[in-house]
Motif scaffolding. Structure first.
Motif, PDB file in Angstrom:
ATOM      1  N   HIS A   1      94.803 117.293  14.895  1.00  0.00           N
ATOM      2  CA  HIS A   1      94.348 118.511  14.518  1.00  0.00           C
ATOM      3  C   HIS A   1      95.467 119.603  14.874  1.00  0.00           C
ATOM      4  N   SER A   2      96.433 119.188  15.860  1.00  0.00           N
ATOM      5  CA  SER A   2      97.442 120.054  16.252  1.00  0.00           C
ATOM      6  C   SER A   2      98.518 119.424  16.778  1.00  0.00           C
ATOM      7  N   SER A   3      99.807 120.160  16.917  1.00  0.00           N
ATOM      8  CA  SER A   3     100.930 119.448  17.744  1.00  0.00           C
ATOM      9  C   SER A   3     100.652 119.204  19.016  1.00  0.00           C
ATOM     10  N   CYS A   4      99.626 119.962  19.826  1.00  0.00           N
ATOM     11  CA  CYS A   4      99.226 119.694  21.203  1.00  0.00           C
ATOM     12  C   CYS A   4      98.675 118.311  21.090  1.00  0.00           C
ATOM     13  N   GLU A   5      97.552 117.993  20.408  1.00  0.00           N
ATOM     14  CA  GLU A   5      96.870 116.947  20.302  1.00  0.00           C
ATOM     15  C   GLU A   5      97.824 115.667  19.963  1.00  0.00           C
ATOM     16  N   SER A   6      98.622 115.759  18.913  1.00  0.00           N
ATOM     17  CA  SER A   6      99.446 114.657  18.754  1.00  0.00           C
ATOM     18  C   SER A   6     100.215 114.288  20.094  1.00  0.00           C
ATOM     19  N   GLU A   7     100.883 115.265  20.517  1.00  0.00           N
ATOM     20  CA  GLU A   7     101.832 115.209  21.779  1.00  0.00           C
ATOM     21  C   GLU A   7     100.965 114.563  22.977  1.00  0.00           C
ATOM     22  N   TYR A   8      99.648 114.943  23.047  1.00  0.00           N
ATOM     23  CA  TYR A   8      98.795 114.696  24.215  1.00  0.00           C
ATOM     24  C   TYR A   8      98.734 112.845  24.020  1.00  0.00           C
ATOM     25  N   ARG A   9      98.186 112.549  22.692  1.00  0.00           N
ATOM     26  CA  ARG A   9      98.153 111.330  22.362  1.00  0.00           C
ATOM     27  C   ARG A   9      99.251 110.388  22.610  1.00  0.00           C
ATOM     28  N   ALA A  10     100.452 111.036  22.364  1.00  0.00           N
ATOM     29  CA  ALA A  10     101.667 110.267  22.576  1.00  0.00           C
ATOM     30  C   ALA A  10     101.709 110.043  24.206  1.00  0.00           C
ATOM     31  N   MET A  11     101.674 111.143  24.910  1.00  0.00           N
ATOM     32  CA  MET A  11     101.698 111.021  26.258  1.00  0.00           C
ATOM     33  C   MET A  11     100.991 109.804  26.818  1.00  0.00           C
ATOM     34  N   ALA A  12      99.678 109.848  26.431  1.00  0.00           N
ATOM     35  CA  ALA A  12      98.627 108.849  26.931  1.00  0.00           C
ATOM     36  C   ALA A  12      99.165 107.439  26.539  1.00  0.00           C
ATOM     37  N   ASN A  13      99.794 107.240  25.492  1.00  0.00           N
ATOM     38  CA  ASN A  13     100.429 105.619  24.973  1.00  0.00           C
ATOM     39  C   ASN A  13     101.634 105.617  26.235  1.00  0.00           C
ATOM     40  N   THR A  14     102.432 106.759  26.213  1.00  0.00           N
ATOM     41  CA  THR A  14     103.496 106.429  27.328  1.00  0.00           C
ATOM     42  C   THR A  14     103.089 106.107  28.470  1.00  0.00           C
ATOM     43  N   ALA A  15     101.877 106.754  29.238  1.00  0.00           N
ATOM     44  CA  ALA A  15     101.519 106.539  30.356  1.00  0.00           C
ATOM     45  C   ALA A  15     101.084 105.271  30.500  1.00  0.00           C
ATOM     46  N   ALA A  16     100.533 104.762  29.271  1.00  0.00           N
ATOM     47  CA  ALA A  16      99.816 103.262  29.563  1.00  0.00           C
ATOM     48  C   ALA A  16     101.243 102.332  29.665  1.00  0.00           C
ATOM     49  N   GLU A  17     102.419 102.712  28.988  1.00  0.00           N
ATOM     50  CA  GLU A  17     103.292 101.614  29.186  1.00  0.00           C
ATOM     51  C   GLU A  17     104.025 101.858  30.391  1.00  0.00           C
ATOM     52  N   LEU A  18     103.761 102.911  30.950  1.00  0.00           N
ATOM     53  CA  LEU A  18     104.610 103.257  32.212  1.00  0.00           C
ATOM     54  C   LEU A  18     103.878 102.593  33.032  1.00  0.00           C
ATOM     55  N   ILE A  19     102.473 102.491  33.271  1.00  0.00           N
ATOM     56  CA  ILE A  19     101.712 101.723  34.116  1.00  0.00           C
ATOM     57  C   ILE A  19     101.800 100.345  34.201  1.00  0.00           C
ATOM     58  N   TRP A  20     102.021  99.832  32.730  1.00  0.00           N
ATOM     59  CA  TRP A  20     102.334  98.251  32.817  1.00  0.00           C
ATOM     60  C   TRP A  20     103.798  97.910  33.385  1.00  0.00           C
ATOM     61  N   ILE A  21     104.537  98.762  33.318  1.00  0.00           N
ATOM     62  CA  ILE A  21     105.858  98.411  33.879  1.00  0.00           C
ATOM     63  C   ILE A  21     105.906  98.674  35.178  1.00  0.00           C
ATOM     64  N   THR A  22     105.232  99.514  35.973  1.00  0.00           N
ATOM     65  CA  THR A  22     104.832  99.653  37.580  1.00  0.00           C
ATOM     66  C   THR A  22     104.277  98.223  37.764  1.00  0.00           C
ATOM     67  N   HIS A  23     103.237  97.887  37.161  1.00  0.00           N
ATOM     68  CA  HIS A  23     102.735  96.573  37.587  1.00  0.00           C
ATOM     69  C   HIS A  23     103.650  95.602  37.732  1.00  0.00           C
ATOM     70  N   LEU A  24     104.589  95.243  36.390  1.00  0.00           N
ATOM     71  CA  LEU A  24     105.650  94.282  36.261  1.00  0.00           C
ATOM     72  C   LEU A  24     106.666  94.559  37.465  1.00  0.00           C
ATOM     73  N   LEU A  25     107.252  95.827  37.795  1.00  0.00           N
ATOM     74  CA  LEU A  25     108.105  95.970  38.895  1.00  0.00           C
ATOM     75  C   LEU A  25     107.344  95.486  40.278  1.00  0.00           C
ATOM     76  N   ARG A  26     106.118  95.772  40.234  1.00  0.00           N
ATOM     77  CA  ARG A  26     105.698  95.395  41.545  1.00  0.00           C
ATOM     78  C   ARG A  26     105.471  93.939  42.082  1.00  0.00           C
ATOM     79  N   GLU A  27     105.401  93.033  40.881  1.00  0.00           N
ATOM     80  CA  GLU A  27     105.581  91.814  41.182  1.00  0.00           C
ATOM     81  C   GLU A  27     106.971  91.161  41.133  1.00  0.00           C
ATOM     82  N   LEU A  28     107.691  92.066  40.660  1.00  0.00           N
ATOM     83  CA  LEU A  28     109.234  91.669  40.814  1.00  0.00           C
ATOM     84  C   LEU A  28     109.666  92.047  42.209  1.00  0.00           C
TER      85      LEU A  28
END
Length: 393
Positions: A270-297
């Motif tokens: 509905h707004s640019s704020c919403e689209s940016e917020y959704r993008a940040m949420a998807n990026t955060a999920a990828e960041l958390i996955w990478i942190t899990h991978l780095l912890r195992e490495l």
């Protein structure tokens, strides 16, 4: 199962061959092979990664080894040469394998060793695409798409949709080392079902750009710090027909680009704020996955990752636990970013649009902007200083 035609035994027509070993051809073969290999690795002290099941990690005292599996192709690295050689000997005794030495070619990716890291490219693969399209002698284009390019589903249909799908599919694999064409390839990939002549001209424009940058690739050097940094962006209502936004992210580890994506959001914002917020949420999920991978490495940085965005309203929304009428319709799973920020597992910061490197994934840019952001991605020609004799590699 039946005996194959032309090879039937007249004395025992109902008998079939007993299969002792197979890697290709049967659905069960890859699973059986992976079970056999993983059992051997675990018995030798390796641990299968939960973030990536094709990755195995060995750690004993200060010794570390990483082993990556792709069917019957293995990549092995570590910090102790003697430990690696001892394990390779065990592999030789257990399996019929061939040691190819230092990695220089893997699944179409060309690896060049530099003085302080690696350079990844797909030069030969890109040349093959250009040869297939008949554009080896074409005039190079400065950018993948013109800055005023728009996409519509209507138009004169292209006469050979199969050829279109083949070229676009090949370009999708090229984005593994060429994030600079990710946005353009994402756009032309949305019309595989019924491509038009205009869509095909865009594909030719991408290929002409590849022609001028055929040797380009990603540079990975020894990091000066172990910081994990993510950029998030969304171009609100970019699609003129569906009004859906294009969102993207790029994640850097120690200054090296390790993950990126450019996709169309599944719903209308509905707004640019919403689209940016959704993008940040998807990026955060990828960041958390990478942190899990780095912890195992065993390479997790001490500081929590930082997420940069050029929309102040979206950043405020990540830090504000109160839901108001402008955000109450957003699905609950996107609010995970709030929990990460409140639990101090993620920092969110503002970045100027002039330094928003992921703009290269959301829109067609002018040549100066495009080349500036391409440089920030550490994407360019091979380094001038390489290790060893390139001709021998």
């Amino acid at each position: 199962m039946e005996q194959p035609p032309g090879f039937m035994d007249p004395i025992l027509p109902t008998h079939v061959c007993r299969l002792n070993k197979a890697l290709y051809g049967l659905k069960e073969a890859p699973r059986a092979w992976f079970h056999r290999l993983s059992t051997f690795l675990v018995s030798n002290g390796f641990v299968c990664s939960r973030a990536d099941t094709s990755l195995f990690v060995f750690k004993q005292d200060t010794w570390i080894m990483y082993l990556l599996v792709y069917v019957d192709d293995l990549i092995l690295t570590g910090n102790q040469d003697q430990v690696i050689r001892t394990f390779i000997t065990k592999l030789h005794n257990e399996f019929a394998i061939k040691d190819l030495g230092d990695i220089n070619y893997f699944l179409g990716l060309e690896v060049t060793h530099t003085t302080d890291g690696l350079f990844l490219s797909q030069f030969k693969y890109a040349q093959d695409i250009l040869h297939r399209a008949g554009l080896l002698d074409a005039k190079p284009a400065p950018t993948p798409l013109a800055s005023n390019t728009t996409f519509f589903t209507t138009g004169d249909p292209y006469k050979d949709p199969t050829d279109y799908r083949s070229l676009v599919g090949a370009l999708q694999y090229l984005t593994i080392t060429r994030p600079d064409i990710s946005y353009a390839v994402n756009q032309v990939s949305q019309f595989l079902q019924a491509p038009t002549l205009a869509h095909y001209q865009c594909v030719r424009r991408i290929l002409r750009y590849v022609k001028g940058t055929v040797a380009f690739g990603l540079t990975f050097s020894r990091p000066s710090s172990n910081s994990l940094l993510g950029y998030s962006d969304a171009d609100w209502a970019r699609c003129l027909e569906t009004r859906r936004s294009t969102y993207c992210y790029s994640i850097f580890f120690g200054g090296n680009l390790v993950s990126w994506s450019a996709k169309k959001q599944p719903t209308v914002s509905h707004s640019s704020c919403e689209s940016e917020y959704r993008a940040m949420a998807n990026t955060a999920a990828e960041l958390i996955w990478i942190t899990h991978l780095l912890r195992e490495l065993h390479a997790l940085p001490p500081d929590c990752p930082t997420l940069l965005c050029d929309n102040r309203s979206a950043i405020f929304l990540t830090r504000n636990p109160v839901s108001h009428k402008r955000s109450k319709h957003i699905e609950l799973d996107y609010h995970i970013i709030r929990e990460l920020v409140l639990s101090v597992k993620l920092h969110t910061k503002f970045v100027s649009t002039k330094l928003q490197v992921v703009d290269i994934f959301t829109k067609s840019l002018s040549r100066p902007q495009f080349e500036f952001f391409r440089g920030l991605l550490r994407l360019g020609p091979p380094p001038s200083r390489l290790r060893g004799d390139i001709n021998q590699r």
